[in-house]
Design a protein around this motif. Structure first.
Motif, PDB file in Angstrom:
ATOM      1  N   GLY A   1       0.781  -1.230   0.000  1.00 37.38           N
ATOM      2  CA  GLY A   1       0.000   0.000   0.000  1.00 37.38           C
ATOM      3  C   GLY A   1       0.814   1.282   0.000  1.00 37.38           C
ATOM      4  N   PHE A   2       2.119   1.191  -0.221  1.00 35.72           N
ATOM      5  CA  PHE A   2       2.947   2.398  -0.261  1.00 35.72           C
ATOM      6  C   PHE A   2       2.912   3.024  -1.648  1.00 35.72           C
ATOM      7  CE2 PHE A   2       4.579   0.361   3.444  1.00 35.72           C
ATOM      8  CZ  PHE A   2       5.154   1.339   4.221  1.00 35.72           C
ATOM      9  N   LYS A   3       2.963   4.351  -1.682  1.00 32.08           N
ATOM     10  CA  LYS A   3       3.242   5.041  -2.936  1.00 32.08           C
ATOM     11  C   LYS A   3       4.764   5.169  -3.042  1.00 32.08           C
ATOM     12  CE  LYS A   3       1.290   8.942  -3.695  1.00 32.08           C
ATOM     13  NZ  LYS A   3       0.795  10.282  -3.208  1.00 32.08           N
ATOM     14  N   THR A   4       5.321   4.943  -4.237  1.00 30.87           N
ATOM     15  CA  THR A   4       6.784   4.966  -4.353  1.00 30.87           C
ATOM     16  C   THR A   4       7.231   6.005  -5.374  1.00 30.87           C
ATOM     17  OG1 THR A   4       6.808   3.339  -6.132  1.00 30.87           O
ATOM     18  CG2 THR A   4       6.919   2.490  -3.877  1.00 30.87           C
ATOM     19  N   HIS A   5       8.480   6.423  -5.191  1.00 27.23           N
ATOM     20  CA  HIS A   5       9.110   7.287  -6.196  1.00 27.23           C
ATOM     21  C   HIS A   5      10.542   6.831  -6.407  1.00 27.23           C
ATOM     22  CE1 HIS A   5      10.419  10.642  -8.523  1.00 27.23           C
ATOM     23  NE2 HIS A   5      11.485  10.698  -7.738  1.00 27.23           N
ATOM     24  N   LEU A   6      10.906   6.619  -7.660  1.00 28.64           N
ATOM     25  CA  LEU A   6      12.235   6.117  -7.994  1.00 28.64           C
ATOM     26  C   LEU A   6      13.129   7.279  -8.404  1.00 28.64           C
ATOM     27  CD1 LEU A   6      13.948   3.553  -8.544  1.00 28.64           C
ATOM     28  CD2 LEU A   6      13.194   3.721 -10.923  1.00 28.64           C
ATOM     29  N   SER A   7      14.355   7.275  -7.896  1.00 28.69           N
ATOM     30  CA  SER A   7      15.284   8.358  -8.212  1.00 28.69           C
ATOM     31  C   SER A   7      16.639   7.726  -8.501  1.00 28.69           C
ATOM     32  CB  SER A   7      15.341   9.293  -7.000  1.00 28.69           C
ATOM     33  OG  SER A   7      16.281  10.291  -7.186  1.00 28.69           O
ATOM     34  N   GLU A   8      17.086   7.794  -9.765  1.00 31.68           N
ATOM     35  CA  GLU A   8      18.333   7.119 -10.139  1.00 31.68           C
ATOM     36  C   GLU A   8      19.468   8.120 -10.273  1.00 31.68           C
ATOM     37  OE1 GLU A   8      17.722   3.456 -12.549  1.00 31.68           O
ATOM     38  OE2 GLU A   8      15.875   4.433 -13.195  1.00 31.68           O
ATOM     39  N   GLY A   9      20.387   8.116  -9.321  1.00 36.02           N
ATOM     40  CA  GLY A   9      21.542   8.996  -9.361  1.00 36.02           C
ATOM     41  C   GLY A   9      22.707   8.293 -10.043  1.00 36.02           C
ATOM     42  N   VAL A  10      23.823   8.990 -10.129  1.00 40.14           N
ATOM     43  CA  VAL A  10      24.979   8.388 -10.785  1.00 40.14           C
ATOM     44  C   VAL A  10      25.525   7.244  -9.938  1.00 40.14           C
ATOM     45  CG1 VAL A  10      27.279   8.838 -11.716  1.00 40.14           C
ATOM     46  CG2 VAL A  10      25.521  10.612 -11.804  1.00 40.14           C
ATOM     47  N   GLU A  11      25.572   7.446  -8.628  1.00 39.54           N
ATOM     48  CA  GLU A  11      26.216   6.450  -7.778  1.00 39.54           C
ATOM     49  C   GLU A  11      25.223   5.548  -7.047  1.00 39.54           C
ATOM     50  OE1 GLU A  11      29.267   8.091  -5.319  1.00 39.54           O
ATOM     51  OE2 GLU A  11      29.889   9.536  -6.861  1.00 39.54           O
ATOM     52  N   ARG A  12      24.023   6.016  -6.834  1.00 41.21           N
ATOM     53  CA  ARG A  12      23.048   5.212  -6.106  1.00 41.21           C
ATOM     54  C   ARG A  12      21.654   5.444  -6.676  1.00 41.21           C
ATOM     55  NH1 ARG A  12      27.056   3.858  -3.993  1.00 41.21           N
ATOM     56  NH2 ARG A  12      27.496   3.151  -1.871  1.00 41.21           N
ATOM     57  N   THR A  13      20.842   4.396  -6.648  1.00 43.66           N
ATOM     58  CA  THR A  13      19.421   4.519  -6.935  1.00 43.66           C
ATOM     59  C   THR A  13      18.688   4.496  -5.611  1.00 43.66           C
ATOM     60  OG1 THR A  13      19.591   3.471  -9.087  1.00 43.66           O
ATOM     61  CG2 THR A  13      17.446   3.323  -7.975  1.00 43.66           C
ATOM     62  N   ILE A  14      17.748   5.434  -5.428  1.00 41.40           N
ATOM     63  CA  ILE A  14      16.985   5.402  -4.190  1.00 41.40           C
ATOM     64  C   ILE A  14      15.493   5.368  -4.497  1.00 41.40           C
ATOM     65  CG2 ILE A  14      18.785   6.586  -2.878  1.00 41.40           C
ATOM     66  CD1 ILE A  14      17.261   9.095  -2.987  1.00 41.40           C
ATOM     67  N   ILE A  15      14.759   4.722  -3.596  1.00 41.87           N
ATOM     68  CA  ILE A  15      13.316   4.591  -3.754  1.00 41.87           C
ATOM     69  C   ILE A  15      12.667   5.231  -2.533  1.00 41.87           C
ATOM     70  CG2 ILE A  15      11.384   2.966  -3.973  1.00 41.87           C
ATOM     71  CD1 ILE A  15      13.567   0.905  -4.984  1.00 41.87           C
ATOM     72  N   GLY A  16      11.863   6.262  -2.769  1.00 37.03           N
ATOM     73  CA  GLY A  16      11.111   6.874  -1.675  1.00 37.03           C
ATOM     74  C   GLY A  16       9.775   6.164  -1.548  1.00 37.03           C
ATOM     75  N   ALA A  17       9.312   5.966  -0.308  1.00 33.00           N
ATOM     76  CA  ALA A  17       8.051   5.258  -0.118  1.00 33.00           C
ATOM     77  C   ALA A  17       7.218   5.996   0.910  1.00 33.00           C
ATOM     78  CB  ALA A  17       8.311   3.829   0.354  1.00 33.00           C
ATOM     79  N   ILE A  18       5.968   6.268   0.555  1.00 36.47           N
ATOM     80  CA  ILE A  18       5.064   6.977   1.457  1.00 36.47           C
ATOM     81  C   ILE A  18       3.889   6.065   1.786  1.00 36.47           C
ATOM     82  CG2 ILE A  18       3.476   8.931   1.635  1.00 36.47           C
ATOM     83  CD1 ILE A  18       5.379  10.425  -0.259  1.00 36.47           C
ATOM     84  N   GLY A  19       3.627   5.895   3.083  1.00 35.81           N
ATOM     85  CA  GLY A  19       2.513   5.023   3.449  1.00 35.81           C
ATOM     86  C   GLY A  19       2.555   4.681   4.922  1.00 35.81           C
ATOM     87  N   ASP A  20       1.779   3.706   5.298  1.00 38.87           N
ATOM     88  CA  ASP A  20       1.638   3.352   6.709  1.00 38.87           C
ATOM     89  C   ASP A  20       2.754   2.405   7.127  1.00 38.87           C
ATOM     90  OD1 ASP A  20       0.980   2.575   9.191  1.00 38.87           O
ATOM     91  OD2 ASP A  20      -0.945   1.666   8.675  1.00 38.87           O
ATOM     92  N   LYS A  21       3.708   2.991   7.834  1.00 44.18           N
ATOM     93  CA  LYS A  21       4.932   2.279   8.191  1.00 44.18           C
ATOM     94  C   LYS A  21       4.673   1.021   9.031  1.00 44.18           C
ATOM     95  CE  LYS A  21       9.356   2.001   9.293  1.00 44.18           C
ATOM     96  NZ  LYS A  21       9.599   2.694  10.561  1.00 44.18           N
TER      97      LYS A  21
END
Lengths: 337, 337, 337, 337
Positions: free
Chosen positions: D25-45
């Motif tokens: 049930g999380f909303k996610t956002h993908l962010s691909e940098g040069v050295e690392r890819t990160i995924i942001g997740a918003i929802g009920d922890k």
């Protein structure tokens, strides 16, 4: 990096952080959750400090994403570093056992120990000519005379030498005699000294600071590597905790941690790491079982008379016994002495 | 010292320890209890190390009785030391408030801060020309240029200057400009540097090492005092603990502890001691309520742009507010600003 | 005990301490040095607290001589304790490997893990029915239902069971199912609970408190032993330090320390001790090389779905690999699995 | 939360983490940098544990964004909690000073202390009927008899009573007598006990665990609040560090930290926090200067005879002096006694 905004943050505050980031060349992404708004930022971290963002209005905290060390880390150097000293290698399949007195006290003592530890199986000789001591009333080492004796001990025994350097002015003198320069725990944060040993060519053993995190330790290694000296060996020697029964708490998790985070070899010093003679052998066995590349052990023929660290020194007989006990452990881990 | 023998110790072992002690000039007293035999020894401790006795057969532990520091302790110097800097005194009824930027970044910034903190009530100016930084990629200070700017700021503002010295080679240059030389936390164990500042005549502010006990800190002071410089000021700036919400754990019990153990003045640095701007004022008030002789505070007109330690710097307005808040605390403790 | 008097102590103060000691039945010895007067006292320590003497006028400090624990110590019990559980022994030449999930989550998962770890070489099954969790929002365990499942898993797999008890009211229920009762780190100081498990007859595994010294840990064991239960097994599981890369700092020096101070067996938990899956095998090997009597390891078939401690759990395959790696280490130390 | 992927992560690994998050049930956002890819997740922890994600292939680390406590935090309860006990308030402008013996030892002693501290200015009486002691050989308290004596002391002196509860079975008995129930440092992690005091209606003073972070401490408060009892008072009483000169290191930064993170009142215990009588007054002054809502102080008419904690107890005269010293500090902070 990730910038987490406080609850109740205003649009102006958010916009102000984004502008700041973009002004410094970062690409940003805004993510507004129910409880927190976060701003992701991609770019060259060295141009902006987390702490500058942390004090901007509306900012709750700044979370770094990348390791702050580059040269010491595995990201850009995935394979293990192997350091050569004559015929020996450090960081490869060979395990190295360094032994010798805490301090160089006299010619006869040093030569006696050198021969005894060589016979017992040590592959390198240690001994301090310059001693950083907590009390100004303690024995401070023989200094230049100590270096001369170490040079003689190397010639007589054939063992390579490791000895500590405690200030910039003696780096050259120590580097002339030593096969490895040791930076002691107290100097792990002495950046001018780290830079000085980084500008000479001999390998450097960098002991972990008494209360240094793995990250700070690798940043100290970075100071040396950044000056051009790639031959850095790390050495876990115990950290300071609340437990006072042991002199320090030997943190053997440093071995797998460093192997995972860094390509540099790692040794363990169970003598300083415990401060108690009866623990040196079991903790030495444990260090090798955990995957350490070598040990550094204090040996003194007569610990009752030692001018430094007597209570953690092994006699040559005890050291010979330790070597016997670690051999099957080394085999069990698929390596060789 | 007291030597505690193990259960089951033999008469030979006891006799051997007594002989050793007497050979070194100690008077001994033997006390045989049901569970333990103990040997009391009176004499000149510097002639024999605890650790040498600790490894003798039959010995369980050695308990020291005396403090290992002499010059820094109250035993032979019961009255408080008061240090004069021009018209100011440190360690007497006057409280001193040192303020300024973490690092000297530029002429205009330094002069702006100098004037602002003076107006707000600061009695001395701080600013780093040489910066020991955990990462080699961080701003390392303006070095000699920074010293020049500090000299100018003193002339313009009339405030005495304190600045850090990080290696022996720059002691003379720093001592020429500074009214107080600061030894930072990372160098508390840098004994050659302690000896170097002990051989010049300016007062020295010795910050507590990140994981130094009170005893080790006073032994570091002893290194300076032993070289002939009696003007040592101690400064608590937080110790390393498991708590990571604060940058360090500011140990205010250092204030009454040092006042009890030593005659030296003690300051507190709530900026480094907490690492969080909002804590600087409450912890500054607390430090003075506990009896500290002064504070050292980081102030920057624009913490968002600071090249070092922005997240713990106050703005000049916040600093002025802090001075207002501490005044009634200072009065409440019977002292004066 | 030894009472050290302050410099400048008066004869009345000395006499007052001596009278107090003699009134309590102690034999005393007075020793007047140049810098300090000390009073040695021999007698039954339980009749007088150090702290009462410490506040008498003229007293600088009181130094205890004896260990405060009796039943847990080696003084009156020099030989190793060996604990029998069916055919198994703990504390003798046999090494025991305990494995299983952090929490009992479901019947199918528990039985799957039980069979898998048995096949891989585990000699005992772990699993929590009652889970003490830092957050009230975390999974708190299946409670009584979990105990039933553990009983079934024992029957099916033939493996003895260890599980945690977290309050007095469930001691009986847990003792009915478990072959060993575990007292977790958070309850090491829960004295009513220690007394309760001391009054039942099953063996107890007592984990070291997060910031407990060896002495405090042995005093906690003393609470259990004093109630009549002599079957106490200690378990090192990491202590809290400044290092946050690992969940805790696994203090393997606890192994030789406890072997020296106490006759009780000692296990190591490299799962909680590191909090990182990749460290479990190297630290497990190290623990056995240091002389531990056994390991306790978290295993979960699907750590991504674990309701507790997923990040430190091994898969059954990784556990089988660990068993393969520790076998030669066990042989190298002259013991057997 | 933020999921940081390792360098060299594959698209499959990234997709697998995203699917997992979206399945929960999380909303996610993908962010691909040069050295690392990160995924942001918003929802009920509460539906997914960080550690489950942390072990997924390709994941380097998981960074939480929100505080794990809700009821104890300021996010949803921005104004300060003020707790009423009769006419007194805790957490408002009034400062409360609690004083009394560590343990209830006898009727005469308790009444003597109660009257003395009342006269000196204390507003509440402390005294332990149940004593959690490190050694099983130490005095464990008068138990129910102690509660009776506390009830009598309240009647005689008119002072409200605070006393410790150490197990669930005595919560009711303690709650009948006490105006505030104390949870001691050793029981901060005793979750069944926290729940039990959360289910009764008297205020609870929750002391900080010996090595508890602010976050863990607030999570312990959350256990009480979640059961329905909103009257929780926190009390800083020192943490365990490497420094052994003080019994604990009193962390006064807890005062501004808790005031910032939480709406709950915070007291300070300078007696346990230092373990040294001469430090109680300066650290008590400092605590109030930092903004604490009250102090809790050990007072004993004859510390030399105290059955517990004699070395940190003030005499009634010393306590009266302390009250005199803190009054101007309280005024200086704009509050009142």
């Amino acid at each position: 990096m990730i910038v987490v905004m406080r609850p109740g943050v205003t649009q102006e505050e958010i916009q102000s952080v984004i502008s700041r980031l973009e002004r410094e060349g970062f690409k940003t992404h805004l993510s507004e959750g129910v409880e927190r708004t976060i701003i992701g930022a991609i770019g060259d971290k060295t141009r902006l400090r987390d702490e500058n963002l942390a004090v901007m209005p509306g900012v709750e905290k700044v979370v770094p994403i990348l390791h702050p060390y580059k040269l010491a880390g595995r990201d850009f150097h995935p394979e293990d570093s192997v350091i050569k000293i004559g015929d020996m290698t450090i960081g490869g399949p060979q395990i190295q056992i360094i032994a010798g007195p805490c301090a160089v006290e006299s010619r006869s003592l040093l030569l006696e120990v050198a021969n005894a530890v060589k016979e017992a199986g040590a592959t390198m000789l240690r001994g301090g000519a310059f001693k950083p001591r907590t009390s100004p009333y303690s024995f401070q080492g023989l200094a230049d005379k100590g270096l001369e004796l170490l040079a003689e001990a190397r010639e007589v025994s054939g063992l390579p030498i490791i000895t500590e350097v405690i200030d910039q002015s003696s780096v050259d003198a120590v580097a002339e005699v030593a096969d490895i320069l040791q930076i002691g725990s107290r100097n792990m944060h002495n950046y001018p000294l780290l830079q000085a040993v980084g500008r000479q060519s001999k390998p450097v053993m960098l002991k972990r600071g008494l209360s240094a995190t793995f990250e700070e330790w690798l940043l100290a290694a970075e100071y040396i590597l950044k000056e051009g000296n790639s031959k850095v060996i790390l050495c876990e020697r115990g950290i300071r905790t609340f437990e006072s029964y042991t002199r320090n708490t030997l943190d053997l998790s440093a071995v797998p941690a460093i192997k995972s985070l860094s390509h540099l070899p790692i040794f363990v010093d169970p003598s300083h790491g415990t401060g108690r003679r009866y623990m040196v052998a079991p903790m030495g066995r444990a260090a090798l079982a955990a995957g350490a590349d070598g040990l550094i052990i204090e040996v003194h023929p007569n610990p009752e008379e030692a001018l430094s660290d007597g209570s953690q020194s092994l006699t040559p007989e005890q050291f010979a016994q330790l070597v016997k006990e670690i051999k099957p452990i080394i085999s069990a881990t698929g390596r060789e002495l």
